[in-house]
Design a protein around this motif. Structure first.
Motif, PDB file in Angstrom:
ATOM      1  N   ASN A 110       5.902   1.216 -10.766  1.00 63.07           N
ATOM      2  CA  ASN A 110       5.231   1.902  -9.660  1.00 63.07           C
ATOM      3  C   ASN A 110       6.229   2.156  -8.582  1.00 63.07           C
ATOM      4  OD1 ASN A 110       3.632   3.165  -7.557  1.00 63.07           O
ATOM      5  ND2 ASN A 110       2.363   1.197  -7.542  1.00 63.07           N
ATOM      6  N   SER A 111       6.289   3.365  -7.834  1.00 59.04           N
ATOM      7  CA  SER A 111       7.207   3.497  -6.695  1.00 59.04           C
ATOM      8  C   SER A 111       6.699   4.000  -5.408  1.00 59.04           C
ATOM      9  CB  SER A 111       8.319   4.473  -7.231  1.00 59.04           C
ATOM     10  OG  SER A 111       7.755   5.778  -7.427  1.00 59.04           O
ATOM     11  N   ASP A 112       5.385   3.686  -5.356  1.00 61.31           N
ATOM     12  CA  ASP A 112       4.424   4.063  -4.348  1.00 61.31           C
ATOM     13  C   ASP A 112       4.926   3.245  -2.942  1.00 61.31           C
ATOM     14  OD1 ASP A 112       3.328   6.230  -5.720  1.00 61.31           O
ATOM     15  OD2 ASP A 112       1.766   5.069  -6.112  1.00 61.31           O
ATOM     16  N   GLY A 113       5.784   3.575  -2.097  1.00 58.55           N
ATOM     17  CA  GLY A 113       6.119   2.718  -0.798  1.00 58.55           C
ATOM     18  C   GLY A 113       6.440   1.324  -1.092  1.00 58.55           C
ATOM     19  N   SER A 139      11.151   0.449  -6.772  1.00 55.72           N
ATOM     20  CA  SER A 139       9.974   0.379  -7.568  1.00 55.72           C
ATOM     21  C   SER A 139       9.782  -0.860  -7.764  1.00 55.72           C
ATOM     22  CB  SER A 139      10.278   1.381  -8.877  1.00 55.72           C
ATOM     23  OG  SER A 139      11.357   0.880  -9.515  1.00 55.72           O
ATOM     24  N   CYS A 153       4.579  -4.297  -6.758  1.00 49.20           N
ATOM     25  CA  CYS A 153       3.684  -3.917  -6.268  1.00 49.20           C
ATOM     26  C   CYS A 153       2.609  -4.496  -5.701  1.00 49.20           C
ATOM     27  CB  CYS A 153       3.174  -2.541  -6.828  1.00 49.20           C
ATOM     28  SG  CYS A 153       2.661  -3.128  -8.574  1.00 49.20           S
TER      29      CYS A 153
END
Length: 89
Positions: A41-44, A35, A51
């Motif tokens: 945020n942990s999207d990909g 993250s 991020c």
């Protein structure tokens, strides 16, 4: 034959390479955690620290501010707050 400018450039590049290698091996350097270290945020983000560049810049600013104020760095701060949360529970 290399002139002084070429020799200086080579020396500078060697110094930069060694400094970067030492920085990467420094204990306490940020490691990917899945993250964003700034916003969570942990999207990909399996292998990335942040991020986007805005989060990286924000984290750098806040970390520098903490250090100037004599507070623990971001990782030390995270450890201290999680330990305080565990003690309060």
């Amino acid at each position: 034959m290399a002139d002084e400018a070429d020799l200086a450039f080579d020396s500078e590049q060697r110094h930069l390479t060694h400094a970067l290698a030492a920085q990467r091996q420094r204990v306490g350097a940020l490691q990917p955690v899945g993250s964003c270290h700034n916003c969570g945020n942990s999207d990909g983000l399996e292998q990335r620290l942040f991020c986007d560049s805005d989060c990286a810049a924000d984290w750098e600013y806040e970390d520098a501010l903490r250090r100037r104020l004599g507070l623990p760095g971001a990782q030390g701060y995270a450890r201290a707050t999680s330990a305080a949360g565990s003690a309060a529970a």
